[in-house]
Design an enzyme around this catalytic site. Structure first.
Site, PDB file in Angstrom:
ATOM      1  CD  GLN A  10      -3.189   0.575   2.107  1.00 34.68           C
ATOM      2  OE1 GLN A  10      -3.257  -0.537   2.611  1.00 34.68           O
ATOM      3  NE2 GLN A  10      -4.050   1.536   2.399  1.00 34.68           N
ATOM      4  CB  SER A  93       2.396  -5.104   3.837  1.00 34.99           C
ATOM      5  OG  SER A  93       1.286  -5.098   4.699  1.00 34.99           O
ATOM      6  CG  LEU A  94      -1.012  -4.958  -0.388  1.00 32.80           C
ATOM      7  CD1 LEU A  94      -1.415  -5.521  -1.750  1.00 32.80           C
ATOM      8  CD2 LEU A  94      -1.668  -3.624  -0.186  1.00 32.80           C
ATOM      9  NE  ARG A 118      -3.063  -8.053   5.056  1.00 37.50           N
ATOM     10  CZ  ARG A 118      -2.227  -7.042   4.842  1.00 37.50           C
ATOM     11  NH1 ARG A 118      -2.600  -6.054   4.021  1.00 37.50           N
ATOM     12  NH2 ARG A 118      -1.046  -6.990   5.419  1.00 37.50           N
ATOM     13  CG  HIS A 205       2.383  -4.110   9.383  1.00 38.96           C
ATOM     14  ND1 HIS A 205       2.208  -5.445   9.105  1.00 38.96           N
ATOM     15  CD2 HIS A 205       2.174  -3.451   8.210  1.00 38.96           C
ATOM     16  CE1 HIS A 205       1.920  -5.598   7.817  1.00 38.96           C
ATOM     17  NE2 HIS A 205       1.886  -4.399   7.257  1.00 38.96           N
ATOM     18  CD  GLN A 254       1.117  -9.792   6.028  1.00 40.28           C
ATOM     19  OE1 GLN A 254       0.449  -8.806   6.313  1.00 40.28           O
ATOM     20  NE2 GLN A 254       1.539 -10.056   4.797  1.00 40.28           N
TER      21      GLN A 254
END
Length: 319
Positions: A10, A93-94, A118, A205, A254
């Site tokens: 992102q 991440s994503l 998510r 996070h 994560q």
């Protein structure tokens, strides 16, 4: 040429991303159509036309970025560059969901629905205004950890975690608004070059994302996943994973865990990686890789022209 495919997270989104892939490659167009169908809405129209403020919303940005990355991968495959020619995949991440979809571990519709959930769960985990994130530029990881601990202590134990270790001197902290604001002040005292609050909608996070982690654990438990065609270098453990159960556990971890991107890229050399190929929107990961390991060569593939150029180079070098 021994390479890793990397998939952005992102912040890399931009209105119009992926449009040339959609127009030039039927396989890429099919990805956007599949995502639209999975979500029951025309996300592709938002990706191509905006508005930017709506695309930037977490619940939209996450599946949108995955769609563009997978469209780029499908375009590469149409030109003869298949995922199994990489030694490993890694995502920020994503981007791990994009990597897994590209490597065949997740279907595109499953990845789209998981990322929509998510994004919604991460946004809902903390009421608006109660969480924050800040970049502590110029501080190494150890100092950033000290800053986070001091900020937590100074605010009576409120959450402040190091959320991202992106590159040397580029760490991000995440937590309650009060603790993160205090971290910015402490970071200035410790010599941070430009500590600044980030324009994000939730404290990603960090331990505050525990409700989102629970939601993802439940969702992932019911999703079909197979072993990826190439190993995933996981964000939270910096280890290679191929077992679906272990990958699901890592994806849950994560949500609250640190994105250890600096360590991940530094580990590439030990796996024989000489090139990184960033698949999808933007060039953020390519820039970070150059800072982490100047010996790595990096290219980005996010337009139809990029696909053609990389496929030509790939063929010329007999990779």
């Amino acid at each position: 040429m021994t390479f890793a495919f990397t998939f952005p997270g992102q912040g890399s989104q931009a209105v119009g991303m992926g449009r040339s892939l959609h127009d030039a490659y039927p396989a890429a167009r099919a990805v956007f159509e599949a995502v639209d169908e999975a979500l029951g809405e025309a996300l592709s129209r938002l990706i191509f036309e905006g508005p930017e403020e709506t695309l930037r919303l977490t619940a939209n940005a996450q599946p949108a970025l995955m769609a563009v990355s997978l469209a780029a991968m499908k375009a590469l495959e149409a030109e003869g560059v298949t995922i199994d020619r990489a030694s490993l995949v890694a995502g920020h991440s994503l981007g791990e969901y994009s990597a897994l979809a590209a490597a065949g571990a997740l279907s595109v519709d499953s990845a789209a629905r998981l990322l929509r959930l998510r994004g919604e769960a991460m946004q809902a985990a903390v009421p608006a205004g109660e969480g924050a994130m800040a970049a502590l530029l110029g501080l190494d990881l150890e100092t950033a950890e000290d800053v986070a601990a001091e900020a937590s202590e100074a605010t009576g134990g409120e959450t402040c975690d190091v959320a991202n270790d992106n590159a040397p001197g580029q760490c991000v902290v995440s937590g309650t608004a009060a603790a993160v604001a205090r971290a910015v002040e402490i970071a200035k005292e410790k010599g941070a070059r430009r500590p600044m609050l980030l324009p994000v909608s939730a404290p990603f996070h960090s331990a505050l994302m525990a409700p989102a982690a629970e939601a993802m654990a439940e969702a992932l438990a019911s999703v079909a996943m197979t072993a990826p065609a190439v190993p995933l270098l996981a964000n939270v453990s910096v280890t290679l994973l191929t077992d679906p159960a272990a990958i699901k556990e890592s994806l849950v971890a994560q949500v609250t865990g640190r994105v250890r991107w600096r360590e991940s890229v530094a580990a590439f050399a030990g796996h024989g990686i000489t090139h990184t190929v960033e698949i999808g929107a933007g060039k953020v990961l390519t820039g970070l890789a150059k800072r982490i390991d100047p010996g790595l060569k990096g290219v980005t593939v996010n337009t139809a022209e990029d696909v053609a150029a990389f496929a030509h180079s790939f063929a010329q070098q007999g990779a």
